[in-house]
Write an enzyme that holds these catalytic residues in place. Structure first.
Site, PDB file in Angstrom:
ATOM      1  N   LYS A  82     -17.809  23.292  62.433  1.00 20.77           N
ATOM      2  CA  LYS A  82     -17.422  24.439  63.252  1.00 20.77           C
ATOM      3  C   LYS A  82     -18.643  24.966  63.995  1.00 20.77           C
ATOM      4  CE  LYS A  82     -14.782  28.763  63.174  1.00 20.77           C
ATOM      5  NZ  LYS A  82     -13.967  28.316  64.333  1.00 20.77           N
TER       6      LYS A  82
ATOM      7  N   HIS B  42     -16.093  27.990  56.618  1.00 15.00           N
ATOM      8  CA  HIS B  42     -15.489  26.868  57.324  1.00 15.00           C
ATOM      9  C   HIS B  42     -16.337  25.615  57.132  1.00 15.00           C
ATOM     10  CE1 HIS B  42     -13.177  30.020  59.392  1.00 15.00           C
ATOM     11  NE2 HIS B  42     -12.320  29.056  59.685  1.00 15.00           N
TER      12      HIS B  42
END
Length: 269
Positions: free
Chosen positions: A161, A157
């Protein structure tokens, strides 16, 4: 047929703006409320203009009970503490909720399950249709391959995040563990370092990558002797999650109290 009235929590964030856009592109739903955290620089701005899709007539507020009054469904992809506060407000006003927040602890999950006895809630770590099909495939593959493979889950990600592994990775691990009648809490391995010794085939490993603007990549690797099977999903836009959440909101509008997930919405169970 009347349109479903939608409220968006965290509407000034990256995901919140996508949710506003996804609501405004569908005729069956209407944006009726949008809010951001107290003190946000975006308060008072038109939610549609902030999302880049033109005037919506809905100005960003600070939330609170008044924001829930005109909503049939509230979509929440914010943070655990904010989500739990919104659940309490939804209970007080009888609003339904679609929850995509990750990083909730067991206490938070129990609180949401308790609230679902009074209001309908769809909660899922990932609202992509493709990911939810992947969850089904992961369980089927684990059941078929059984004890003959090592299972590893790799996820990537963007740099912003804040939780790891991703909620989707954990759900994929749960799907594999359940198919093999294992308890993920007992068999999960979160990263390795140093002299770890031989791999225990009953464990399920997780590897996390964070960097750049990666929207979300997930791979489940089944590694056997002489062959490997990989099931992969790659998201290139957050709109896939936003459109899935709006689809869930439309489905939820016709449901009574209960705790549901995207498999219910997609009739995959």
């Amino acid at each position: 047929m009347s349109r479903v009235c939608i409220g968006i929590a965290g509407a000034a964030g990256r995901m919140g703006r996508m949710l506003v856009q996804a609501v405004m592109e569908r005729e069956e739903v209407q944006l009726t409320a949008a809010w951001d955290r107290p003190g946000s620089e975006f308060l008072g701005r038109d939610a549609g203009e902030l999302a880049g899709v033109g005037p919506s007539g809905v100005l960003l507020g600070e939330g609170g009970e008044a924001a829930f009054g005109g909503c049939d469904v509230v979509i929440d992809f914010t943070a655990p503490a904010a989500t739990l506060a919104h659940v309490a407000l939804a209970e007080s006003r009888g609003a339904r909720m679609v929850i995509g927040t990750t990083g909730l602890d067991e206490t938070g999950k129990r609180r949401i399950a308790e609230a679902s006895g009074r209001i309908p809630i769809v909660m899922a770590p990932n609202f992509s249709v493709g990911v939810n099909v992947m969850i089904q495939l992961v369980a089927q593959a684990a059941k078929a391959l059984g004890e003959e493979v090592d299972i590893e889950i790799i996820e990537a990600h963007h740099r912003h995040k804040v939780d790891a592994p991703s909620g989707t990775a954990l759900r994929l691990g749960e799907a594999a563990a359940e198919a093999l009648q294992r308890n993920l809490k007992e068999v999960a391995i979160y990263g390795r370092q140093g002299l770890t010794g031989p791999r225990d085939r009953k464990t399920i490993g997780f590897a996390t990558v964070r960097g750049g603007d990666v929207v979300g990549d997930h791979t489940v690797l089944y590694a056997g002797d002489g062959e490997r099977l990989e099931i992969t999903h790659k998201a290139s836009s957050r709109m896939t999650f936003a459109r899935g959440a709006v689809r869930a909101a439309l489905w939820l509008a016709g449901q009574g109290p209960g705790l549901f997930d995207m498999r219910d919405v997609l009739d995959l169970k």
